[in-house]
Design a protein around this motif. Sequence first.
Motif, PDB file in Angstrom:
ATOM      1  N   GLU A  55       3.278   7.158   0.930  1.00 25.99           N
ATOM      2  CA  GLU A  55       2.214   7.257   0.089  1.00 25.99           C
ATOM      3  C   GLU A  55       1.863   6.121  -0.509  1.00 25.99           C
ATOM      4  O   GLU A  55       0.660   5.517  -0.670  1.00 25.99           O
ATOM      5  N   ALA A  56       2.975   5.334  -1.139  1.00 25.99           N
ATOM      6  CA  ALA A  56       2.698   3.863  -1.526  1.00 25.99           C
ATOM      7  C   ALA A  56       1.983   3.028  -0.629  1.00 25.99           C
ATOM      8  O   ALA A  56       1.085   2.228  -1.293  1.00 25.99           O
ATOM      9  N   ILE A  57       2.568   2.930   0.612  1.00 27.33           N
ATOM     10  CA  ILE A  57       1.914   2.174   1.478  1.00 27.33           C
ATOM     11  C   ILE A  57       0.307   2.413   1.758  1.00 27.33           C
ATOM     12  O   ILE A  57      -0.427   1.549   1.815  1.00 27.33           O
ATOM     13  N   ASP A  58       0.084   3.823   1.803  1.00 32.78           N
ATOM     14  CA  ASP A  58      -1.242   4.176   2.322  1.00 32.78           C
ATOM     15  C   ASP A  58      -2.075   3.644   0.724  1.00 32.78           C
ATOM     16  O   ASP A  58      -3.193   3.414   1.121  1.00 32.78           O
ATOM     17  N   ASP A  59      -1.601   4.008  -0.328  1.00 31.86           N
ATOM     18  CA  ASP A  59      -2.540   3.596  -1.551  1.00 31.86           C
ATOM     19  C   ASP A  59      -2.827   2.060  -1.597  1.00 31.86           C
ATOM     20  O   ASP A  59      -3.701   1.787  -1.892  1.00 31.86           O
ATOM     21  N   ALA A  60      -1.693   1.337  -1.212  1.00 33.83           N
ATOM     22  CA  ALA A  60      -1.694  -0.133  -1.141  1.00 33.83           C
ATOM     23  C   ALA A  60      -2.854  -0.483  -0.019  1.00 33.83           C
ATOM     24  O   ALA A  60      -3.556  -1.424  -0.321  1.00 33.83           O
ATOM     25  N   ASP A  61      -2.619   0.139   1.154  1.00 42.07           N
ATOM     26  CA  ASP A  61      -3.828  -0.169   2.071  1.00 42.07           C
ATOM     27  C   ASP A  61      -5.360   0.084   1.654  1.00 42.07           C
ATOM     28  O   ASP A  61      -6.272  -0.556   1.955  1.00 42.07           O
ATOM     29  N   GLU A  66     -10.409  -1.573  -0.204  1.00 40.47           N
ATOM     30  CA  GLU A  66     -11.404  -1.789  -1.192  1.00 40.47           C
ATOM     31  C   GLU A  66     -11.711  -3.225  -1.610  1.00 40.47           C
ATOM     32  O   GLU A  66     -12.913  -3.528  -1.889  1.00 40.47           O
ATOM     33  N   ALA A  67     -10.756  -3.991  -1.679  1.00 41.11           N
ATOM     34  CA  ALA A  67     -10.844  -5.297  -2.196  1.00 41.11           C
ATOM     35  C   ALA A  67     -11.444  -6.077  -1.165  1.00 41.11           C
ATOM     36  O   ALA A  67     -12.451  -7.000  -1.689  1.00 41.11           O
ATOM     37  N   VAL A  68     -11.285  -5.654  -0.066  1.00 41.97           N
ATOM     38  CA  VAL A  68     -11.965  -6.622   1.001  1.00 41.97           C
ATOM     39  C   VAL A  68     -13.324  -6.165   1.101  1.00 41.97           C
ATOM     40  O   VAL A  68     -14.307  -7.003   1.224  1.00 41.97           O
ATOM     41  N   ARG A  69     -13.888  -5.068   0.931  1.00 40.94           N
ATOM     42  CA  ARG A  69     -15.227  -4.430   0.837  1.00 40.94           C
ATOM     43  C   ARG A  69     -15.881  -5.099  -0.396  1.00 40.94           C
ATOM     44  O   ARG A  69     -16.974  -5.477  -0.298  1.00 40.94           O
ATOM     45  N   GLU A  70     -15.500  -5.117  -1.625  1.00 38.11           N
ATOM     46  CA  GLU A  70     -15.799  -5.828  -2.658  1.00 38.11           C
ATOM     47  C   GLU A  70     -16.075  -7.424  -2.512  1.00 38.11           C
ATOM     48  O   GLU A  70     -17.204  -7.763  -2.832  1.00 38.11           O
ATOM     49  N   ARG A  74     -19.941  -9.061  -1.850  1.00 36.35           N
ATOM     50  CA  ARG A  74     -20.486 -10.401  -2.548  1.00 36.35           C
ATOM     51  C   ARG A  74     -21.215 -11.434  -1.875  1.00 36.35           C
ATOM     52  O   ARG A  74     -21.785 -12.259  -2.215  1.00 36.35           O
ATOM     53  N   PHE A  75     -20.844 -11.335  -0.526  1.00 42.80           N
ATOM     54  CA  PHE A  75     -21.362 -12.388   0.610  1.00 42.80           C
ATOM     55  C   PHE A  75     -22.572 -11.916   1.231  1.00 42.80           C
ATOM     56  O   PHE A  75     -23.144 -12.473   2.050  1.00 42.80           O
ATOM     57  N   GLU A  76     -22.950 -10.595   0.826  1.00 43.90           N
ATOM     58  CA  GLU A  76     -24.159 -10.061   1.708  1.00 43.90           C
ATOM     59  C   GLU A  76     -25.365 -10.686   0.967  1.00 43.90           C
ATOM     60  O   GLU A  76     -25.653 -10.961   0.015  1.00 43.90           O
TER      61      GLU A  76
END
Length: 76
Positions: A55-61, A66-70, A74-76
């Motif tokens: 669960e912790a690994i899934d949450d971190a993933d 989400e961070a990658v999407r953010e 910003r670059f779109e």
Amino acid sequence: MSRQIRLQDHVYERIRSSKRDDESFSEAVERLVGGRSLRDLRDVFEGSEVAAMREAIDDADDRDREAVREVADRFE
């Protein structure tokens, strides 16, 4: 006990080029493969601990995605 295995030529050459003069092929493979396998931990944790880790690994993933999407937004 010994085993006979087949290796593709390029794999054999990588092992041979990494093999030290004072070690056998088996010793070279063992050194190159590295330490213990995750399978060695098979009986170390309780089921509930494994579930919590997953669960912790899934949450971190999820947070990483989400961070990658953010950043991508910003670059779109």
